[in-house]
Design an enzyme around this catalytic site. Structure first.
Site, PDB file in Angstrom:
ATOM      1  N   HIS A 309       0.855  -1.189   0.000  1.00  0.00           N
ATOM      2  CA  HIS A 309       0.000   0.000   0.000  1.00  0.00           C
ATOM      3  C   HIS A 309       0.881   1.226   0.000  1.00  0.00           C
ATOM      4  CE1 HIS A 309      -3.161   2.820   1.050  1.00  0.00           C
ATOM      5  NE2 HIS A 309      -3.987   1.900   0.611  1.00  0.00           N
ATOM      6  N   ASP A 366      -7.976  -5.334  -0.162  1.00  0.00           N
ATOM      7  CA  ASP A 366      -8.461  -6.055  -1.337  1.00  0.00           C
ATOM      8  C   ASP A 366      -8.086  -7.517  -1.329  1.00  0.00           C
ATOM      9  OD1 ASP A 366      -9.787  -3.951  -2.491  1.00  0.00           O
ATOM     10  OD2 ASP A 366      -7.963  -3.142  -3.355  1.00  0.00           O
TER      11      ASP A 366
HETATM   12  N1  CMC Z   1       4.340  -7.597  -4.982  1.00  0.00           N
HETATM   13  C1  CMC Z   1       5.687  -7.591  -5.118  1.00  0.00           C
HETATM   14  N2  CMC Z   1       6.457  -6.491  -4.936  1.00  0.00           N
HETATM   15  C2  CMC Z   1       5.834  -5.344  -4.617  1.00  0.00           C
HETATM   16  C3  CMC Z   1       4.441  -5.272  -4.461  1.00  0.00           C
HETATM   17  C4  CMC Z   1       3.688  -6.452  -4.640  1.00  0.00           C
HETATM   18  N3  CMC Z   1       2.352  -6.420  -4.493  1.00  0.00           N
HETATM   19  N4  CMC Z   1       4.091  -4.010  -4.137  1.00  0.00           N
HETATM   20  C5  CMC Z   1       5.246  -3.302  -4.087  1.00  0.00           C
HETATM   21  N5  CMC Z   1       6.304  -4.110  -4.378  1.00  0.00           N
HETATM   22  C6  CMC Z   1       7.724  -3.735  -4.337  1.00  0.00           C
HETATM   23  C7  CMC Z   1       8.120  -2.875  -5.535  1.00  0.00           C
HETATM   24  O1  CMC Z   1       8.581  -3.653  -6.602  1.00  0.00           O
HETATM   25  C8  CMC Z   1       9.205  -2.007  -4.916  1.00  0.00           C
HETATM   26  O2  CMC Z   1      10.374  -2.778  -4.814  1.00  0.00           O
HETATM   27  P1  CMC Z   1      11.833  -2.077  -4.934  1.00  0.00           P
HETATM   28  O3  CMC Z   1      11.923  -1.123  -3.756  1.00  0.00           O
HETATM   29  O4  CMC Z   1      12.798  -3.203  -4.866  1.00  0.00           O
HETATM   30  O5  CMC Z   1      11.846  -1.360  -6.258  1.00  0.00           O
HETATM   31  C9  CMC Z   1       8.713  -1.758  -3.487  1.00  0.00           C
HETATM   32  O6  CMC Z   1       7.892  -2.906  -3.177  1.00  0.00           O
HETATM   33  C10 CMC Z   1       7.886  -0.491  -3.330  1.00  0.00           C
HETATM   34  O7  CMC Z   1       6.844  -0.533  -4.320  1.00  0.00           O
HETATM   35  P2  CMC Z   1       6.212   0.742  -5.027  1.00  0.00           P
HETATM   36  O8  CMC Z   1       5.596   0.321  -6.302  1.00  0.00           O
HETATM   37  O9  CMC Z   1       7.248   1.847  -5.064  1.00  0.00           O
HETATM   38  O10 CMC Z   1       5.114   1.137  -3.976  1.00  0.00           O
HETATM   39  P3  CMC Z   1       3.911   2.115  -4.226  1.00  0.00           P
HETATM   40  O11 CMC Z   1       3.614   2.763  -2.926  1.00  0.00           O
HETATM   41  O12 CMC Z   1       4.171   3.001  -5.398  1.00  0.00           O
HETATM   42  O13 CMC Z   1       2.728   1.125  -4.667  1.00  0.00           O
HETATM   43  C11 CMC Z   1       0.877  -0.329  -4.622  1.00  0.00           C
HETATM   44  C12 CMC Z   1       1.702   0.715  -3.849  1.00  0.00           C
HETATM   45  C13 CMC Z   1      -0.377  -0.643  -3.818  1.00  0.00           C
HETATM   46  C14 CMC Z   1       0.475   0.254  -5.983  1.00  0.00           C
HETATM   47  C15 CMC Z   1       1.743  -1.593  -4.819  1.00  0.00           C
HETATM   48  O14 CMC Z   1       2.124  -2.116  -3.559  1.00  0.00           O
HETATM   49  C16 CMC Z   1       1.040  -2.654  -5.657  1.00  0.00           C
HETATM   50  O15 CMC Z   1       1.127  -2.616  -6.880  1.00  0.00           O
HETATM   51  N6  CMC Z   1       0.314  -3.625  -4.990  1.00  0.00           N
HETATM   52  C17 CMC Z   1      -0.462  -4.617  -5.705  1.00  0.00           C
HETATM   53  C18 CMC Z   1      -1.785  -4.023  -6.149  1.00  0.00           C
HETATM   54  C19 CMC Z   1      -2.758  -3.822  -4.987  1.00  0.00           C
HETATM   55  O16 CMC Z   1      -2.950  -4.702  -4.157  1.00  0.00           O
HETATM   56  N7  CMC Z   1      -3.399  -2.649  -4.968  1.00  0.00           N
HETATM   57  C20 CMC Z   1      -4.443  -2.330  -3.986  1.00  0.00           C
HETATM   58  C21 CMC Z   1      -4.051  -1.221  -3.073  1.00  0.00           C
HETATM   59  S1  CMC Z   1      -5.119  -1.127  -1.635  1.00  0.00           S
HETATM   60  C22 CMC Z   1      -6.663  -0.653  -2.230  1.00  0.00           C
HETATM   61  C23 CMC Z   1      -6.693   0.706  -2.826  1.00  0.00           C
HETATM   62  O17 CMC Z   1      -6.270   1.661  -2.187  1.00  0.00           O
HETATM   63  O18 CMC Z   1      -7.185   0.806  -3.948  1.00  0.00           O
END
Ligand code: CMC
Length: 432
Positions: A309, A366
């Protein structure tokens, strides 16, 4: 730093300084007011994804991502989940205070009596392909509400703004259910006003004309809980979209339709649908570890859906509440779903894996909501629609707040241009 009122930036090239006022809310991280930065220094700020940027002041929802705190109008989500109802939460989000008995009765009456769709909507709906995704239909249908109510809407009139918000909360379940029924070839069902909000929606969605629907009481209870948990989440992507569209003076129906579009993405509300698809692909507990390994490999392009998240870097308080309800629903309905076993093993494997622990990637709301929806017999492509129904309460609350905000101005970010520098047009014939 904690008590500073200004932060001074110094340009290392020319030692020019700029004093940025520190803004503080009633809780949470202070912010630097950079509104005059460009004028003072000639610099923009650069923050892709708005990771460090507050876009507005808001009194609706507070999140402390490190501590796993979520408050709606100051009330902890745990207390609202246990003691309140979705409709009361919608009132709270919109109005700032819990309703008195009389206020709630009047709000419920109004919402209940604005649930009908104009009959012309039906014609509009029937224009979609029979297999259109319900989120595509919902986006179009909500936007089209503007064509029914736009001309009579005076955005300067607070009462008309309030009425538009009520209409959206009231009609979104009717429209969502109609989209679903159309997609499976069932006749559209009118809202039954003797039922309360969540139960009415489940009836509109699931009841066939030929026999009464026997809805287990846990179904409405679980749905209501999910709606409470999804009702608002401060300046997330879809709410920020509603505010961005709203900032232009566009009407609330298209503003909310834009929010629905933003919600659809798998990084946001579309994640609940993506979780179920992922669990089905994993298929068996014996494949869980390889899925975790694949998610750790950046080149695979695969992420564990329902994990991580942007704001919660400790745990998602909504996930805790919903996890408990997931077990209750499955127990009470006697659902023995092998996908749940996959989900539980996946949760366990990820929570003890260094990659996920170091990056603070915990199951989010989710991860569990999809399992409950599945147990309640709601088809996967409707999962994000459920989220949209609940989030409509938050979207309209933010839209209403924005309309009263003296600092509201059209949202217009800047950019760092990386394209070609000026060059002369080459005549078509000279280009070979
Ligand atoms: N699986 C594997 N690796 C992950 C995941 C995941 N679900 N989420 C983040 N990472 C890794 C990412 O690759 C990065 O690694 P590194 O530091 O080595 O480059 C690190 O964790 C930080 O990720 P980020 O993409 O910079 O984090 P963010 O804050 O931009 O993204 C997120 C948050 C929710 C988009 C992301 O965690 C994600 O894509 N999760 C899966 C989709 C999901 O479940 N979304 C629902 C969110 S909750 C409901 C809502 O608010 O809508």
């Amino acid at each position: 730093m904690a008590d500073s009122t200004h932060v001074v930036l110094t340009d290392s090239d020319n030692a020019k300084t700029s004093s940025l006022p520190v803004l503080r809310g009633s809780l949470g991280t202070p912010a630097l007011d950079i509104g005059k930065l460009y004028k003072d220094t000639g610099y923009f700020t650069y923050d892709p994804g708005f990771v460090s940027t507050a876009s507005c002041r808001s009194a609706i929802t507070y999140i402390d991502g490190d501590e796993g705190v979520l408050l709606y109008r100051g009330y902890p989500i745990e207390q609202l989940a246990e003691k309140s109802s979705f409709l009361e939460v919608a009132y709270l989000l919109m109005n700032g205070e819990l309703p008195s008995k009389a206020q709630f009765a009047s709000f419920e009456h109004e919402v209940t009596h604005h649930t009908m769709m104009h009959e012309a909507f039906r014609t509009f709906l029937y224009g979609f392909r029979h297999d259109a995704h319900p989120m595509a239909m919902l986006t179009g249908m909500l936007g089209s509400l503007a064509s029914f109510y736009h001309n009579e809407l005076d955005l300067e009139d607070p009462e008309q703004r309030r009425l538009a918000a009520i209409r959206l909360i009231a009609k979104v379940p009717t429209i969502a259910a109609a989209c679903y029924r159309y997609s499976i070839g069932w006749p559209i069902r009118y809202p039954r006003n003797n039922l309360e909000y969540t139960t009415r929606f489940l009836h509109m969605m699931k009841e066939v004309p030929s026999e009464p629907l026997n809805l287990p009481p846990i179904a409405s209870k679980a749905m209501d809980l999910l709606f409470i948990l999804h009702a608002d989440h401060e300046q997330n992507a879809s709410t920020s979209t509603v505010r961005l569209v709203g900032s232009t003076g566009a009407n609330p129906y298209v503003s909310v339709a834009a929010g629905v579009a933003a919600l659809w993405g798998p990084a946001h509300g579309g994640a609940n649908e993506a979780v179920l698809k992922m669990l089905a692909e994993i298929g068996d507990v014996k494949n869980v570890q390889s899925a975790v390994d694949r998610a750790k490999n950046k080149e695979s392009g695969f992420r564990l859906m329902g994990f991580g998240h942007r704001v919660y870097k400790n745990f998602d308080p909504r996930a805790r509440i919903i996890r408990e309800m997931t077990h209750k629903v499955l127990g009470e309905l006697g659902v023995d779903d092998p996908l749940l076993e996959v989900a539980m093993r996946l949760e366990e494997a990820a929570l003890k894996d260094d990659y996920f622990v170091q990056r603070k990637l915990y199951p989010n709301v989710d991860f569990y909501s999809g399992i409950i929806y599945k147990a309640l017999g709601i088809p996967t492509e409707m999962f994000t629609v459920m989220f949209a129904i609940a989030r409509t309460a938050g979207w309209v609350a933010h839209w209403l707040e924005q309309q009263n905000d003296p600092e509201n101005k059209i949202g217009r970010p800047r950019q760092i241009y990386t394209g070609a520098t000026p060059r002369d047009y080459v005549a078509f014939d000279a280009r070979g």
